[in-house]
Scaffold this motif. Sequence first.
Motif, PDB file in Angstrom:
ATOM      1  N   ASP A  15       1.002  -1.187   0.127  1.00  0.00           N
ATOM      2  CA  ASP A  15       0.085  -0.038  -0.100  1.00  0.00           C
ATOM      3  C   ASP A  15       0.966   0.858   0.256  1.00  0.00           C
ATOM      4  OD1 ASP A  15      -1.991  -1.744   0.148  1.00  0.00           O
ATOM      5  OD2 ASP A  15      -2.476  -1.005   2.615  1.00  0.00           O
ATOM      6  N   ALA A  16       1.871   0.977   0.637  1.00  0.00           N
ATOM      7  CA  ALA A  16       3.067   2.020   0.751  1.00  0.00           C
ATOM      8  C   ALA A  16       3.313   3.143  -0.885  1.00  0.00           C
ATOM      9  CB  ALA A  16       4.564   2.019   1.291  1.00  0.00           C
ATOM     10  N   LYS A  17       2.842   1.903  -2.092  1.00  0.00           N
ATOM     11  CA  LYS A  17       3.452   2.084  -2.978  1.00  0.00           C
ATOM     12  C   LYS A  17       2.844   3.238  -3.722  1.00  0.00           C
ATOM     13  CE  LYS A  17       3.451  -0.234  -7.914  1.00  0.00           C
ATOM     14  NZ  LYS A  17       3.455  -0.532  -8.131  1.00  0.00           N
ATOM     15  N   VAL A  18       3.286   4.224  -5.250  1.00  0.00           N
ATOM     16  CA  VAL A  18       2.318   4.901  -5.674  1.00  0.00           C
ATOM     17  C   VAL A  18       2.325   4.198  -6.891  1.00  0.00           C
ATOM     18  CG1 VAL A  18       3.018   7.519  -7.024  1.00  0.00           C
ATOM     19  CG2 VAL A  18       4.811   6.711  -5.496  1.00  0.00           C
ATOM     20  N   ARG A  19       0.444   4.484  -6.897  1.00  0.00           N
ATOM     21  CA  ARG A  19      -0.159   3.677  -7.443  1.00  0.00           C
ATOM     22  C   ARG A  19      -0.417   5.322  -9.364  1.00  0.00           C
ATOM     23  NH1 ARG A  19      -1.311  -0.845  -5.775  1.00  0.00           N
ATOM     24  NH2 ARG A  19      -0.422  -0.444  -3.619  1.00  0.00           N
ATOM     25  N   GLY A  20       0.036   4.664  -9.781  1.00  0.00           N
ATOM     26  CA  GLY A  20      -0.265   5.354 -11.252  1.00  0.00           C
ATOM     27  C   GLY A  20       0.764   6.695 -11.208  1.00  0.00           C
ATOM     28  N   ASP A  21       0.972   7.968 -12.504  1.00  0.00           N
ATOM     29  CA  ASP A  21       2.147   8.360 -12.613  1.00  0.00           C
ATOM     30  C   ASP A  21       1.948   9.306 -11.482  1.00  0.00           C
ATOM     31  OD1 ASP A  21       2.839   6.974 -14.814  1.00  0.00           O
ATOM     32  OD2 ASP A  21       1.337   7.284 -16.173  1.00  0.00           O
ATOM     33  N   ALA A  22       2.784  10.225 -10.599  1.00  0.00           N
ATOM     34  CA  ALA A  22       3.060  10.962 -10.593  1.00  0.00           C
ATOM     35  C   ALA A  22       3.595  12.080 -11.074  1.00  0.00           C
ATOM     36  CB  ALA A  22       3.787  11.225  -9.204  1.00  0.00           C
ATOM     37  N   LEU A  23       3.417  13.545 -10.762  1.00  0.00           N
ATOM     38  CA  LEU A  23       4.142  14.585 -11.444  1.00  0.00           C
ATOM     39  C   LEU A  23       5.328  14.260 -11.067  1.00  0.00           C
ATOM     40  CD1 LEU A  23       1.840  17.712 -10.353  1.00  0.00           C
ATOM     41  CD2 LEU A  23       2.565  16.639 -12.828  1.00  0.00           C
ATOM     42  N   GLY A  24       6.216  13.668  -9.903  1.00  0.00           N
ATOM     43  CA  GLY A  24       7.887  13.605 -10.274  1.00  0.00           C
ATOM     44  C   GLY A  24       8.158  13.916  -8.696  1.00  0.00           C
ATOM     45  N   TYR A  25       8.980  13.486  -8.551  1.00  0.00           N
ATOM     46  CA  TYR A  25      10.354  13.831  -6.863  1.00  0.00           C
ATOM     47  C   TYR A  25      10.747  14.729  -7.111  1.00  0.00           C
ATOM     48  CZ  TYR A  25      12.686  11.682  -3.614  1.00  0.00           C
ATOM     49  OH  TYR A  25      13.558  11.576  -2.554  1.00  0.00           O
ATOM     50  N   LEU A  26      11.741  14.872  -5.844  1.00  0.00           N
ATOM     51  CA  LEU A  26      12.366  16.326  -6.050  1.00  0.00           C
ATOM     52  C   LEU A  26      13.712  16.348  -4.425  1.00  0.00           C
ATOM     53  CD1 LEU A  26      14.261  19.151  -6.944  1.00  0.00           C
ATOM     54  CD2 LEU A  26      12.746  20.554  -5.624  1.00  0.00           C
ATOM     55  N   GLU A  27      14.902  16.185  -4.466  1.00  0.00           N
ATOM     56  CA  GLU A  27      15.188  15.805  -3.212  1.00  0.00           C
ATOM     57  C   GLU A  27      16.613  16.658  -2.970  1.00  0.00           C
ATOM     58  OE1 GLU A  27      16.558  11.485  -2.291  1.00  0.00           O
ATOM     59  OE2 GLU A  27      17.931  12.064  -0.868  1.00  0.00           O
ATOM     60  N   PHE A  28      16.272  17.347  -2.285  1.00  0.00           N
ATOM     61  CA  PHE A  28      17.206  18.667  -1.335  1.00  0.00           C
ATOM     62  C   PHE A  28      18.085  17.821  -0.126  1.00  0.00           C
ATOM     63  CE2 PHE A  28      13.259  21.460  -1.881  1.00  0.00           C
ATOM     64  CZ  PHE A  28      14.017  22.441  -2.667  1.00  0.00           C
ATOM     65  N   HIS A  29      19.735  17.781  -0.941  1.00  0.00           N
ATOM     66  CA  HIS A  29      19.966  16.520   0.097  1.00  0.00           C
ATOM     67  C   HIS A  29      21.634  17.847   0.035  1.00  0.00           C
ATOM     68  CE1 HIS A  29      22.692  13.470   0.905  1.00  0.00           C
ATOM     69  NE2 HIS A  29      21.814  13.487   1.470  1.00  0.00           N
ATOM     70  N   ILE A  30      22.387  17.952   0.334  1.00  0.00           N
ATOM     71  CA  ILE A  30      23.836  18.205   1.069  1.00  0.00           C
ATOM     72  C   ILE A  30      25.091  17.233  -0.099  1.00  0.00           C
ATOM     73  CG2 ILE A  30      23.172  18.897   4.068  1.00  0.00           C
ATOM     74  CD1 ILE A  30      25.567  16.358   4.045  1.00  0.00           C
ATOM     75  N   GLU A  31      25.574  18.016  -0.398  1.00  0.00           N
ATOM     76  CA  GLU A  31      26.063  18.038  -1.857  1.00  0.00           C
ATOM     77  C   GLU A  31      27.664  16.129  -1.332  1.00  0.00           C
ATOM     78  OE1 GLU A  31      29.952  19.948  -3.013  1.00  0.00           O
ATOM     79  OE2 GLU A  31      30.583  18.938  -3.979  1.00  0.00           O
ATOM     80  N   GLN A  32      27.934  15.551  -0.022  1.00  0.00           N
ATOM     81  CA  GLN A  32      27.891  15.221   0.993  1.00  0.00           C
ATOM     82  C   GLN A  32      29.704  15.524  -0.045  1.00  0.00           C
ATOM     83  OE1 GLN A  32      25.372  12.045   0.607  1.00  0.00           O
ATOM     84  NE2 GLN A  32      26.739  11.570   1.887  1.00  0.00           N
ATOM     85  N   GLY A  33      30.393  16.422  -0.481  1.00  0.00           N
ATOM     86  CA  GLY A  33      31.675  16.615  -1.566  1.00  0.00           C
ATOM     87  C   GLY A  33      32.101  17.519  -1.578  1.00  0.00           C
ATOM     88  N   PRO A  34      33.446  17.827  -2.271  1.00  0.00           N
ATOM     89  CA  PRO A  34      33.968  19.532  -2.084  1.00  0.00           C
ATOM     90  C   PRO A  34      34.298  20.204  -2.916  1.00  0.00           C
ATOM     91  CG  PRO A  34      35.426  17.503  -2.683  1.00  0.00           C
ATOM     92  CD  PRO A  34      34.249  17.315  -2.351  1.00  0.00           C
ATOM     93  N   VAL A  35      33.393  19.931  -4.065  1.00  0.00           N
ATOM     94  CA  VAL A  35      33.318  20.063  -5.583  1.00  0.00           C
ATOM     95  C   VAL A  35      32.816  22.148  -5.638  1.00  0.00           C
ATOM     96  CG1 VAL A  35      31.962  20.654  -7.604  1.00  0.00           C
ATOM     97  CG2 VAL A  35      33.271  18.447  -6.652  1.00  0.00           C
ATOM     98  N   LEU A  36      31.210  22.323  -4.597  1.00  0.00           N
ATOM     99  CA  LEU A  36      30.193  23.410  -4.372  1.00  0.00           C
ATOM    100  C   LEU A  36      31.417  24.109  -3.809  1.00  0.00           C
ATOM    101  CD1 LEU A  36      26.803  21.984  -4.351  1.00  0.00           C
ATOM    102  CD2 LEU A  36      28.154  23.277  -6.278  1.00  0.00           C
TER     103      LEU A  36
END
Length: 416
Positions: A178-199
Amino acid sequence: MTQAEQARDVIGWCRRLATMSDDRTATTRTFLSKPMRDVHTALAGWMARIGMKVRVDAAGNLRGVYPAASSEPEDVRKRFYIGSHLDTVPNAGAFDGVLGVVLAVGLLEMLGGRRFSYAIEVIGFSDEEGVRFGTPFLGSRALAGTFDAGLLDRPDESGRTVGDAIRGFGLDPNRIPDAKVRGDALGYLEFHIEQGPVLEHKDLPLGVVDVISGQSRLDFTFNGAAAHAGTTPMSLRKDALAGAASWIVEVEKDALAVPGLVATVGRIAVEPGAGNVVPARASLALDVRHATDDVRHAAVDRLTRAAERIAAERRLAITVEPRLDQLSVPMDRKLSEMLARAVEQAGCPVERLTSGAGHDAMVVAEKMPAAMLFLRCAGGISHHPDEDVREDDVAVALTAGVKFLEELGRKAQLNG
Ligand SMILES: [Zn+2]
């Protein structure tokens, strides 16, 4: 609240949640531990205050829906997801994962009640790091519908299974589908720390992720012969460690010569491991990553041949055991372009980054268009108590988030 105040609040939330820990002296939060419930309670209260409908699904993911301006609330085609994970590694910092969830709620709070033509579901995944059960992405796999029922029998160190943990949290493992997304959602966005030194190196607050690197992991074992360190002449030795050492240097040289390629020998075990015995056996772990799978596979082939050549030259035997071959996952092009425009509108130069680390977005991308925004982190440090983000960067991420949701609103209207 202004962006700056909201950013300060987001960081404050992350710091507060970091005190909810399985560990008295450090931040450690594993799959469905008691402190995870405290985190749920705190965040659910905040979500409810800004008009979100909150629940915890059977995989222990915290989910809150910010309703659309009007119309059918259950229509997933008009639902956009923003999320990240709420579990941590042992002795973690306050931002890896948690920031993505808290920033999402902060973003919705900042809207001050404004609604869009689509609903927004914020999701705090129960497990991404895989610390307790040695297998990652339990939460996002449930959302994507790729949670294999066999996982329920997997035990932790104390012998309690994933299923036990879910029941112990008051949830029903049989309802994971039941936790599964049913059908076509608009999308997914994830904010996250880079975890690296590039930025930080480029002095930029934000980066749009273009692809999450594929990974290869292999075990290499060089076998020679143990011998007395005093009585065995150099020319008559079969020194497994000396062979392994010369190969490690080749691994580094090879990766340096290919743009974007990273290759690491992160573990070595030597037998018999005595100061006065020529090493008989050296076992090593190799980790190879690149945005393009062909480049990564070619590198693994070259490094395997190099190990075989070095072993032959030194009269050693070699065994190679592949452990993991995970394909790279590109982020959705349209969504990423929209994200890049939002970053620009927030007054930031657009930097495209490859993610060398795995993320929930990689799993969710199997089910819907996914995009990721990285925030600069201090010293590139993650998985450590020194993890830190700047208030200004969080503020600009919030602004970019609002711009993104606005454009998505215009697009969704056109399509709907
Ligand atoms: Zn993370």
